[in-house]
Design a protein around this motif. Sequence first.
Motif, PDB file in Angstrom:
ATOM      1  N   GLU A   1       0.831  -1.214   0.000  1.00  6.81           N
ATOM      2  CA  GLU A   1       0.000   0.000   0.000  1.00  6.81           C
ATOM      3  C   GLU A   1       0.868   1.268   0.000  1.00  6.81           C
ATOM      4  OE1 GLU A   1      -3.075   2.560  -0.318  1.00  6.81           O
ATOM      5  OE2 GLU A   1      -3.053   0.413  -0.702  1.00  6.81           O
TER       6      GLU A   1
ATOM      7  N   ARG B   1       2.350   1.626  -3.452  1.00  8.07           N
ATOM      8  CA  ARG B   1       1.351   2.092  -4.434  1.00  8.07           C
ATOM      9  C   ARG B   1       1.186   3.610  -4.361  1.00  8.07           C
ATOM     10  NH1 ARG B   1      -2.512  -2.447  -3.004  1.00  8.07           N
ATOM     11  NH2 ARG B   1      -2.104  -3.967  -4.626  1.00  8.07           N
ATOM     12  N   ARG B   2       1.150   4.131  -3.143  1.00  8.39           N
ATOM     13  CA  ARG B   2       0.893   5.560  -2.956  1.00  8.39           C
ATOM     14  C   ARG B   2       2.124   6.431  -3.125  1.00  8.39           C
ATOM     15  NH1 ARG B   2      -2.601   7.242   1.927  1.00  8.39           N
ATOM     16  NH2 ARG B   2      -2.840   9.015   0.550  1.00  8.39           N
ATOM     17  N   TYR B   3       3.294   5.964  -2.656  1.00  4.81           N
ATOM     18  CA  TYR B   3       4.425   6.877  -2.532  1.00  4.81           C
ATOM     19  C   TYR B   3       5.722   6.447  -3.221  1.00  4.81           C
ATOM     20  CZ  TYR B   3       1.354   8.592   1.126  1.00  4.81           C
ATOM     21  OH  TYR B   3       0.277   9.058   1.822  1.00  4.81           O
TER      22      TYR B   3
ATOM     23  N   HIS C   1       9.281   4.014   3.373  1.00  3.80           N
ATOM     24  CA  HIS C   1       8.338   3.346   4.268  1.00  3.80           C
ATOM     25  C   HIS C   1       9.059   2.928   5.551  1.00  3.80           C
ATOM     26  CE1 HIS C   1       5.296  -0.173   4.968  1.00  3.80           C
ATOM     27  NE2 HIS C   1       5.100   0.821   5.799  1.00  3.80           N
TER      28      HIS C   1
END
Length: 148
Positions: free
Chosen positions: A27, A30-32, A58
């Motif tokens: 996740e 996917r976002r960053y 992350h």
Amino acid sequence: MIYLDDLEVGTETYFGSCEVDRDEVIEFARRYDPQPFHLSDEAAAKTHFGRLAASGWHSCAMVMGVIARKVVETEQAGLGSPGIDELRWLKPVYPGDTLHVSSKIVEVRPSRSKPEIGSIRSATTVTNQDGVPVLTFTSIVLMRRRPV
């Protein structure tokens, strides 16, 4: 409350640990940080990672969560951070790893222009469940001084 005046060079602190969750790795990526080796086992297998690896960013976010929870719990008079120095991602972080966060104060400095605050510099090391360092950085934290 812990103030700048309560801290000494050489003091070591264990902040705690966190588990690296596979769904969170994907996740976050996917976002960053949507690079294939952070998103897919198949793509990661074709790289030096060998398997799905967490984004370094992350990893930093997870470490910040561990540190922030400890700072709030111990009621430190922190005022935020102007930045970090010497960030190094030493080894991949994988889903299923457990990250352990510790630091050692390397400088305590009262401000010359604002006597009510000062800063500390800490050498932070993050290890995995095997004690292998995976991430290091030097943090700079602004803190209030003890009220007179």
